[in-house]
Design an enzyme around this catalytic site. Sequence first.
Site, PDB file in Angstrom:
ATOM      1  N   ASP A   3       0.956  -1.198  -0.028  1.00 37.13           N
ATOM      2  CA  ASP A   3       0.051   0.075  -0.077  1.00 37.13           C
ATOM      3  C   ASP A   3       0.939   1.248  -0.068  1.00 37.13           C
ATOM      4  O   ASP A   3       1.925   1.170   0.420  1.00 37.13           O
ATOM      5  CB  ASP A   3      -0.824  -0.059   1.248  1.00 37.13           C
TER       6      ASP A   3
ATOM      7  N   ASP B 256       0.014   4.909   1.098  1.00 35.24           N
ATOM      8  CA  ASP B 256      -0.148   5.962   2.405  1.00 35.24           C
ATOM      9  C   ASP B 256      -0.151   5.244   3.705  1.00 35.24           C
ATOM     10  O   ASP B 256      -0.931   4.320   3.793  1.00 35.24           O
ATOM     11  CB  ASP B 256      -1.444   6.798   2.183  1.00 35.24           C
TER      12      ASP B 256
ATOM     13  N   ASP C  42      -1.674  -0.561   6.125  1.00 32.98           N
ATOM     14  CA  ASP C  42      -2.046   0.036   7.264  1.00 32.98           C
ATOM     15  C   ASP C  42      -3.538   0.004   7.700  1.00 32.98           C
ATOM     16  O   ASP C  42      -3.744   0.849   8.603  1.00 32.98           O
ATOM     17  CB  ASP C  42      -1.050   1.382   7.439  1.00 32.98           C
TER      18      ASP C  42
HETATM   19 MG   LIG Z   1      -2.722   2.926   3.535  1.00 34.88          MG
END
Ligand SMILES: [Mg+2]
Length: 269
Positions: free
Chosen positions: A23, A25, A212
């Site tokens: 991923d 961000d 995240d």
């Molecule tokens: Mg993310």
Amino acid sequence: MELSDPTVRRRLTSAVSLLLCVDYDGTLTPIVAHPSRARLSARTKQLLKRLASLPGVRVALVSGRALRDVRRLVGLRGLCYVGNHGLELQGAGLRYVHPIAQTSRSFMKRLAAQLRTALQLIRGAEVEDKGLTVSLHWRRVPRSASRAFHRLVGQYLAPHRRKGVIRITQGKRVIEVRPPVAWDKGRIIAWILGQMAGQARWTSPFVIYLGDDRTDEDAFRLVNRRRGLSVFVGRSNHRTAARHRLQTPLEAAHWLSRVVAWRTHTPIR
Ligand SMILES: [Mg+2]
């Protein structure tokens, strides 16, 4: 099993091929107040480039951002870029747009414009038109205005939701308005694996996923089913399907550099 465990290293080095999905961000870059400031460090960019150049390794950038946005931010050739949580993909010889998402593109554009007008009075609220989806960011909405923001968004989206023309998901201080399709980061990774399956060494790659946020959970579950490595990046205590954890994007980058080292010393098959 810890990520530093020798068995992890053994599995990573002995795998004939590796599909490394990350991923953007909060995973490769720290979460910042304004999404446009989430820049990749030169070191991490170099690391991704190095990983993608290794024999038997493919890198997929799997983001909730618009495809064009994540491609611009990373700016490396040879990677597979996934945008809008899997609704669109391009790179490494592959291309995909979810057919239903494609047909609702103009509706989403109108919706983004209407929401922008509706949310004008809420300080800090930001409407991001991502082509196939719309993101409503409230990271910068002051606490005093947060209820008004959610009430307004709820009122505005409810009729569309009732009609079944949108689907709503939540991320870190962001509400995602998506087309009504059962599609996510897990399903796009399964699609990638299906596309690669015809190529000799890629029939059954070892899959790694680093993420995240809540929208990464589908990918974690897919990776667990495939007996790969699911890695949650962050300190949050929310329940996650990921079986491993790295505390920060910096730690994630550090671990990825170890993967480079391990795979570099692997004899080419
Ligand atoms: Mg993310």
